[in-house]
Structures are given as C-alpha cells and as structure tokens.
Design a protein around this motif. Sequence first.
Motif, short mmCIF file in Angstrom:
data_model
loop_
_atom_site.label_atom_id
_atom_site.label_comp_id
_atom_site.label_asym_id
_atom_site.label_seq_id
_atom_site.Cartn_x
_atom_site.Cartn_y
_atom_site.Cartn_z
N SER A 75 0.81 -1.21 0.00
CA SER A 75 0.00 0.00 0.00
C SER A 75 0.85 1.26 0.00
CB SER A 75 -0.93 0.01 1.21
OG SER A 75 -0.18 0.08 2.41
N ALA A 76 2.14 1.15 0.27
CA ALA A 76 3.01 2.32 0.34
C ALA A 76 3.58 2.64 -1.03
CB ALA A 76 4.15 2.06 1.33
N GLN A 77 3.37 3.88 -1.48
CA GLN A 77 3.97 4.30 -2.74
C GLN A 77 5.42 4.71 -2.53
OE1 GLN A 77 2.25 7.71 -4.77
NE2 GLN A 77 2.80 6.83 -6.74
N ILE A 78 5.69 5.37 -1.39
CA ILE A 78 7.05 5.80 -1.05
C ILE A 78 7.44 5.16 0.26
CG2 ILE A 78 8.53 7.78 -0.49
CD1 ILE A 78 6.59 9.52 -2.12
N GLU A 79 8.61 4.54 0.30
CA GLU A 79 9.14 3.96 1.53
C GLU A 79 10.53 4.54 1.79
OE1 GLU A 79 8.18 -0.43 2.10
OE2 GLU A 79 7.86 -0.20 -0.06
N ILE A 80 10.64 5.31 2.84
CA ILE A 80 11.91 5.92 3.25
C ILE A 80 12.44 5.12 4.41
CG2 ILE A 80 12.99 8.05 4.10
CD1 ILE A 80 10.59 9.57 2.83
N GLY A 81 13.58 4.46 4.22
CA GLY A 81 14.10 3.54 5.22
C GLY A 81 15.43 3.98 5.80
N ASN A 82 15.41 4.47 7.03
CA ASN A 82 16.63 4.79 7.79
C ASN A 82 17.58 5.68 6.99
OD1 ASN A 82 18.09 4.55 10.22
ND2 ASN A 82 19.40 2.95 9.35
N VAL A 83 17.03 6.72 6.40
CA VAL A 83 17.83 7.59 5.52
C VAL A 83 18.65 8.59 6.33
CG1 VAL A 83 17.64 9.52 3.89
CG2 VAL A 83 16.46 7.37 3.43
N GLY A 84 19.93 8.67 6.00
CA GLY A 84 20.82 9.67 6.56
C GLY A 84 21.51 10.43 5.45
N LYS A 85 21.85 11.69 5.72
CA LYS A 85 22.58 12.48 4.73
C LYS A 85 23.65 13.28 5.45
CE LYS A 85 23.61 14.29 0.72
NZ LYS A 85 24.18 13.45 -0.35
N THR B 251 23.16 9.31 2.03
CA THR B 251 24.44 8.75 2.47
C THR B 251 24.23 7.35 3.02
OG1 THR B 251 25.19 10.98 3.05
CG2 THR B 251 26.45 9.14 3.97
N THR B 252 23.15 7.17 3.76
CA THR B 252 22.78 5.85 4.30
C THR B 252 21.29 5.64 4.09
OG1 THR B 252 22.40 6.78 6.51
CG2 THR B 252 24.59 5.88 6.06
N GLY B 253 20.87 4.37 4.15
CA GLY B 253 19.47 4.05 3.96
C GLY B 253 19.07 4.09 2.49
N ARG B 254 17.77 3.99 2.24
CA ARG B 254 17.30 4.01 0.86
C ARG B 254 15.86 4.49 0.80
NH1 ARG B 254 16.04 -2.20 -1.15
NH2 ARG B 254 14.51 -2.73 0.46
N ILE B 255 15.46 4.91 -0.40
CA ILE B 255 14.08 5.32 -0.65
C ILE B 255 13.56 4.50 -1.83
CG2 ILE B 255 12.53 7.20 -1.27
CD1 ILE B 255 14.37 9.14 0.06
N LEU B 256 12.39 3.90 -1.64
CA LEU B 256 11.75 3.12 -2.69
C LEU B 256 10.49 3.83 -3.17
CD1 LEU B 256 11.88 -0.48 -1.12
CD2 LEU B 256 13.59 0.62 -2.60
N GLN B 257 10.26 3.79 -4.46
CA GLN B 257 9.01 4.24 -5.06
C GLN B 257 8.38 3.04 -5.75
OE1 GLN B 257 9.24 7.58 -7.77
NE2 GLN B 257 7.30 7.04 -8.74
#
Length: 274
Positions: free
Chosen positions: A15-25, A75-81
Amino acid sequence: MTMTKAAAAAPSGPSAQIEIGNVGKVYGTAGDGAVIALDGVSLTIARGEFVSLLGPSGCGKSTLLNILAGFQPATTGRILQDGHPITGPDPSRTVVFQDYALFGWMTVQKNVEFGLKAKGVGRAERAERARALIDTVRLTGFEDKYPHEISGGMKQRAAIARALAPDPDILLMDEPFGALDAQTRVLLQEEIARISSEAGKTVVFVTHGIEEAVFLADRVVVMSPRPGRIREEVLVPLPRPRTAEMRSDPWFVSTVSELWETLKPDWQKEEEVS
C-alpha cells in the motif's frame, strides 16, 4: 495533547507508494567539518496521500525532498518508489520550487507544455492539455503572457500547472508559497488543496508554516533541528475538500497552537543564531 501519533497508521508494504528507510545524509567528511543533515529518517507514504514536512530552517526537510526527487543520493538508507529504488530524477516525480523556475522566454502556455513536449506529445494534444491545466489553476486568459508580465501568485499557479502537465505520480513541493505575500499565500493554499484533491496525486510538501502544513495535509511530519529526525506525526482528520472555514475548526485551532508550542523553542534558537 490532541495530536495523534501516526506511526502505527502509516502505510507499509504494497500500500506504500514511497518507503523511506533509515535515511541519513552527511555533507563533507569527518575531518572536514561534516554536517549531518538527516539521521535515521524512516517514513512511508501511501498513494494519493498529502504529507507536509514541517520544521525550522536547517532541519533537513528540503534535503529529504531533494533525495526524494533524485537530485542527490542518501548517504545511508534508501528510498523506494513502488518498490524500486530512487536513483535519480524521473518523470513520475515533478518538483515545484519556491522561485517558480519558469522559463522567462516562454509564455505561460509554452511553459505548461514544456514537459509534454519533452515526452513527445503531439502539438495539438499538448496545447489542449496545457489549456485544460491553465483553466484548472485559474489562469485562463493569461496563456500568452510571459512570466515577467504576471504576478508572483500567478507565476506559482503556472509552475503548478507545468508540474502537473506530464501527469506525474508524485508532486514534490519545496516551500512553494514562501516568497508570496500573506494574502496570496492563503489563496494558493486553498487552490493547491482543491487541485491536489481533484488530481488525486501523492504530494510531499515542505513548509515551515504550521497553519499551512495542517490545512493542506492528511499527515504532518514534524522534524527536529539538525540532525533532522522525525519528532512526531500528526494525522489530520479534516474532510476534503478543504475550505477556509476549517481554519476556525476547534481541532485545527488547538493543533496549530500545540504545534507552535512544540516548535517555538527551535525557532527561538534559530533567531538567536541569526
């Protein structure tokens, strides 16, 4: 507190269009005065949801939007669409900036047509679709005007129409009304509330305006000062379409007040530093 923690209600999986997982910059390197802009940000956004990212300057909300747009990597983590990693810009995501970013040598009509032309849409079809969007943002009659011939509010309406023209899945908005006067800003808030409801797009909207965030969003994500982390989430129960009268709704008034009390220390520190 009337605010509702939304973490448990956030969409996940299919159901998630965007998944932001443990993102660091991180900008720079450890020996070079590294700046941690984002730290461990995790968030899921459903298709068709309007999410406001709210917080003081320097909390990383625009950085997160730029990563979502594919303009820069995490820098870390990832984003899925839709289950796929975001690795760069894509026509399925368009961005509306604070400074309009219209092409000064093109008319309003040609600006709105630009993305359609890039997609190879034929002249007649793109002209028709552009005119329909110009009508949607209430600029009919200004098709042949150049950006320098129209007001700031009208420029932003044209920028919104241009962003919607390629029919993106996701609309990313980076403080799009920040440079406008208070009256125009309120009017455009009501316009984007109407347009986003009609278009059914997923919207991620960056702002430091509390009333703006609550009025527009299905969910407000409050971010902490640098390093940017998610402090809390607020589910907005107001029905759509949003109307001006909702600004006097008791829930709206109390939630805006509570968010102000939460964020006031951060803004006070920001004033002291500046």
